[in-house]
Design a protein around this motif. Structure first.
Motif, PDB file in Angstrom:
ATOM      1  N   LYS A   1       6.362  -0.879  -4.916  1.00 32.24           N
ATOM      2  CA  LYS A   1       6.560  -2.210  -5.492  1.00 32.24           C
ATOM      3  C   LYS A   1       6.908  -3.181  -4.378  1.00 32.24           C
ATOM      4  N   THR A   2       6.774  -4.481  -4.682  1.00 30.37           N
ATOM      5  CA  THR A   2       7.297  -5.443  -3.720  1.00 30.37           C
ATOM      6  C   THR A   2       8.793  -5.203  -3.628  1.00 30.37           C
ATOM      7  N   ARG A   3       9.345  -5.445  -2.481  1.00 29.11           N
ATOM      8  CA  ARG A   3      10.754  -5.196  -2.134  1.00 29.11           C
ATOM      9  C   ARG A   3      11.011  -3.742  -1.769  1.00 29.11           C
ATOM     10  N   SER A   4      10.001  -2.858  -1.860  1.00 35.43           N
ATOM     11  CA  SER A   4      10.233  -1.482  -1.431  1.00 35.43           C
ATOM     12  C   SER A   4      10.490  -1.464   0.074  1.00 35.43           C
ATOM     13  N   PRO A   5      11.289  -0.510   0.556  1.00 35.58           N
ATOM     14  CA  PRO A   5      11.598  -0.493   1.988  1.00 35.58           C
ATOM     15  C   PRO A   5      10.456   0.031   2.852  1.00 35.58           C
ATOM     16  N   VAL A   6      10.451  -0.396   4.110  1.00 36.49           N
ATOM     17  CA  VAL A   6       9.565   0.161   5.141  1.00 36.49           C
ATOM     18  C   VAL A   6      10.475   0.896   6.114  1.00 36.49           C
ATOM     19  N   ARG A   7      10.149   2.152   6.413  1.00 37.08           N
ATOM     20  CA  ARG A   7      11.067   2.944   7.227  1.00 37.08           C
ATOM     21  C   ARG A   7      10.353   3.591   8.390  1.00 37.08           C
ATOM     22  N   ILE A   8      11.107   3.801   9.466  1.00 36.18           N
ATOM     23  CA  ILE A   8      10.669   4.695  10.536  1.00 36.18           C
ATOM     24  C   ILE A   8      11.775   5.723  10.697  1.00 36.18           C
ATOM     25  N   GLY A   9      11.415   6.999  10.585  1.00 36.04           N
ATOM     26  CA  GLY A   9      12.414   8.050  10.737  1.00 36.04           C
ATOM     27  C   GLY A   9      13.556   7.902   9.756  1.00 36.04           C
ATOM     28  N   GLY A  10      13.269   7.354   8.575  1.00 38.04           N
ATOM     29  CA  GLY A  10      14.296   7.240   7.548  1.00 38.04           C
ATOM     30  C   GLY A  10      15.128   5.981   7.628  1.00 38.04           C
ATOM     31  N   VAL A  11      14.980   5.214   8.717  1.00 35.16           N
ATOM     32  CA  VAL A  11      15.786   4.000   8.862  1.00 35.16           C
ATOM     33  C   VAL A  11      14.988   2.812   8.369  1.00 35.16           C
ATOM     34  N   ARG A  12      15.607   1.949   7.557  1.00 33.84           N
ATOM     35  CA  ARG A  12      14.862   0.815   7.029  1.00 33.84           C
ATOM     36  C   ARG A  12      14.648  -0.229   8.102  1.00 33.84           C
ATOM     37  N   ILE A  13      13.400  -0.622   8.315  1.00 33.31           N
ATOM     38  CA  ILE A  13      13.115  -1.621   9.345  1.00 33.31           C
ATOM     39  C   ILE A  13      12.435  -2.841   8.730  1.00 33.31           C
ATOM     40  N   GLY A  14      12.207  -2.839   7.422  1.00 32.59           N
ATOM     41  CA  GLY A  14      11.552  -3.989   6.816  1.00 32.59           C
ATOM     42  C   GLY A  14      11.354  -3.775   5.338  1.00 32.59           C
ATOM     43  N   ARG A  15      10.582  -4.672   4.746  1.00 31.42           N
ATOM     44  CA  ARG A  15      10.357  -4.621   3.305  1.00 31.42           C
ATOM     45  C   ARG A  15       8.935  -4.967   2.953  1.00 31.42           C
ATOM     46  N   VAL A  16       8.430  -4.405   1.869  1.00 31.53           N
ATOM     47  CA  VAL A  16       7.132  -4.795   1.331  1.00 31.53           C
ATOM     48  C   VAL A  16       7.319  -6.140   0.640  1.00 31.53           C
ATOM     49  N   THR A  17       6.493  -7.125   0.993  1.00 28.25           N
ATOM     50  CA  THR A  17       6.680  -8.433   0.382  1.00 28.25           C
ATOM     51  C   THR A  17       5.539  -8.806  -0.560  1.00 28.25           C
ATOM     52  N   ALA A  18       4.387  -8.160  -0.416  1.00 29.93           N
ATOM     53  CA  ALA A  18       3.301  -8.493  -1.340  1.00 29.93           C
ATOM     54  C   ALA A  18       2.363  -7.307  -1.468  1.00 29.93           C
ATOM     55  N   ILE A  19       1.809  -7.129  -2.655  1.00 32.39           N
ATOM     56  CA  ILE A  19       0.796  -6.101  -2.884  1.00 32.39           C
ATOM     57  C   ILE A  19      -0.367  -6.778  -3.599  1.00 32.39           C
ATOM     58  N   GLU A  20      -1.548  -6.702  -3.016  1.00 37.92           N
ATOM     59  CA  GLU A  20      -2.721  -7.323  -3.638  1.00 37.92           C
ATOM     60  C   GLU A  20      -3.849  -6.295  -3.709  1.00 37.92           C
ATOM     61  N   TYR A  21      -4.823  -6.624  -4.520  1.00 33.26           N
ATOM     62  CA  TYR A  21      -5.989  -5.750  -4.628  1.00 33.26           C
ATOM     63  C   TYR A  21      -7.180  -6.466  -4.030  1.00 33.26           C
ATOM     64  N   ASP A  22      -7.847  -5.806  -3.093  1.00 35.72           N
ATOM     65  CA  ASP A  22      -9.005  -6.415  -2.445  1.00 35.72           C
ATOM     66  C   ASP A  22     -10.267  -5.984  -3.179  1.00 35.72           C
ATOM     67  N   ASP A  23     -10.963  -6.961  -3.784  1.00 33.76           N
ATOM     68  CA  ASP A  23     -12.152  -6.638  -4.580  1.00 33.76           C
ATOM     69  C   ASP A  23     -13.303  -6.111  -3.732  1.00 33.76           C
TER      70      ASP A  23
END
Lengths: 155, 260
Positions: free
Chosen positions: A54-76
């Motif tokens: 989902k948007t707001r899901s975390p982005v991690r490297i080695g278990g540490v949060r380094i960012g967040r998902v801000t948008a999810i779109e579908y490419d036709d």
């Protein structure tokens, strides 16, 4: 009807305490205090299947949060899901051939994007696209594959 | 059989009469709201007796509810190894439901009953009639400041309840049971959204504030002006408020969170 000074002060303290509680709920409890957009850079990746990301899901490297998902779109055109993520500026040294995969935290936990650092010289920068991606692990598909295999060997 | 039907009809008629009276009374109060701008001091006095004096019970209840919630949730969550989600569980249940609802119930017991008894006794001792005789409108002078003070106090008290409750569960969860400090707050911030959870909780408590204060002042104003009548009106305030708050809570929850 005389209103004493003490009462007025106490009412002032009461209203201030109520507003402070609301402020604390807003800033400390809810997600409004998430990182400012200017302290981060944007990276995109496309996945066949994002599962429960989902948007707001975390982005991690080695278990540490380094960012967040801000948008999810579908490419036709590509028939894929495009995931936009913001990564904190202080983690600017991520190799550009890093691989992104969608993992689940624990058995029942939330889904997040895990970045596996590659070995390239250059780093991901604002607007980069992560080429190597691995889709979410969908339990139903796995069970379905397992069942067809089991029935196949049973004959 | 016919007697029973007659009894049913009479009580139905009675309920509708009361509802109609209460609605007219609310409209009358709405029309007189402007008077508060002329005499803001009346409101300050009532905010003190309705709001400030309720703070202690709200804060203490919030703290204990948060601590118990933290303790109980931890025991369940730790079986699944997800004790890190203690923060969101506690924060969501407090801001969405427990904060507004328990605050409203406590408020009706602490302040609503006092409002009814006060107004009812004013009526029983003919103070309201005296005011009318002196060409002072008792609705504007006595009722409206108390009603508005209740409506203003409730969201503030509910916010305090939720905030203190979260602190209570933090003390138990992080301080005593060893949940990770960072995970507690970051998971909470990840799951709780400002507009969906916190603002909706405040809207709820605002609605409860209107309903509870309305019931309290109406029961007082409409009480039978005897010792017994005032006592009965006070009981009615607490009972009717509880029913109204719990029923309204279901409707509001279905409207706010039903689409998920």
């Amino acid at each position: 009807m005389h209103t004493s000074r003490t009462i007025e002060i106490l009412v002032g303290v009461f209203v201030a305490a109520g507003l402070a509680a609301f402020f604390m709920l807003a800033m400390k409890v809810s997600n409004i205090s998430s990182f400012a957009e200017k302290d981060s850079y944007v990276v995109k990746a496309s996945f066949d299947n994002i599962g429960g990301l989902k948007t707001r899901s975390p982005v991690r490297i080695g278990g540490v949060r380094i960012g967040r998902v801000t948008a999810i779109e579908y490419d036709d055109n590509k028939l894929e899901a495009i995931v936009t993520m913001h990564i904190y500026q202080k983690h600017a040294r991520i190799p550009k051939d890093s691989a992104a995969s969608i993992y689940t935290a624990g058995l029942l936990g939330e889904q997040y994007i895990n970045l596996d650092p590659g070995g390239a010289e250059g780093f991901l920068k604002n607007g980069s696209v992560i080429e190597e991606t691995q889709s979410a692990f969908v339990l139903e598909r796995l069970i379905g594959r397992f069942l067809t295999q089991a029935s196949g060997t049973g004959k | 059989m016919l007697n029973w039907l007659q009894y049913l009809g009479r009580s139905g008629e009675h309920i509708f009469e009361r509802l109609g009276k209460a609605t007219l009374f609310l409209l009358q109060m709405m029309c007189g709201l402007a008077t508060l701008f002329k005499h803001p001091r009346l409101l300050v006095r009532e905010l003190y007796s309705v709001g400030v004096l309720s703070t202690a019970i709200i804060v203490i209840s919030g703290l204990t509810v948060g601590m118990v919630l933290g303790l109980q949730m931890y025991n369940t969550l730790v079986d699944f190894g997800t004790e890190d989600s203690l923060g969101p569980v506690v924060a969501l249940s407090l801001t969405r439901e427990l904060g507004p609802v328990l605050t409203a119930l406590l408020f009706s017991g602490r302040a609503g009953s006092a409002l009814t008894a006060e107004i009812g006794l004013m009526k029983a001792t003919d103070q309201l009639s005296v005011m009318e005789m002196m060409a002072v409108d008792p609705v504007k002078r006595v009722i409206i400041p108390r009603f508005v003070a209740g409506v203003i106090s409730m969201p503030l008290l509910a916010a305090m309840f939720s905030a203190v409750g979260i602190l209570g569960s933090y003390i138990v969860g992080v301080g005593l049971l060893g949940v990770d400090d960072g995970a507690f707050w970051s998971q909470m911030q990840h799951k709780v959204s400002l507009d969906r959870d916190i603002i909706n909780g405040i809207i709820k408590s605002f609605a409860f504030g209107i309903v509870v204060s309305w019931i309290a002042v109406f029961q007082g104003y409409d009480a039978v002006p005897t010792t017994e009548g005032v006592g009965r009106a006070t009981t009615h305030t607490v009972v009717h408020s509880a029913f109204a708050v719990l029923g309204l809570d279901f409707v509001l929850t279905a409207m706010m969170f039903g689409d998920n």
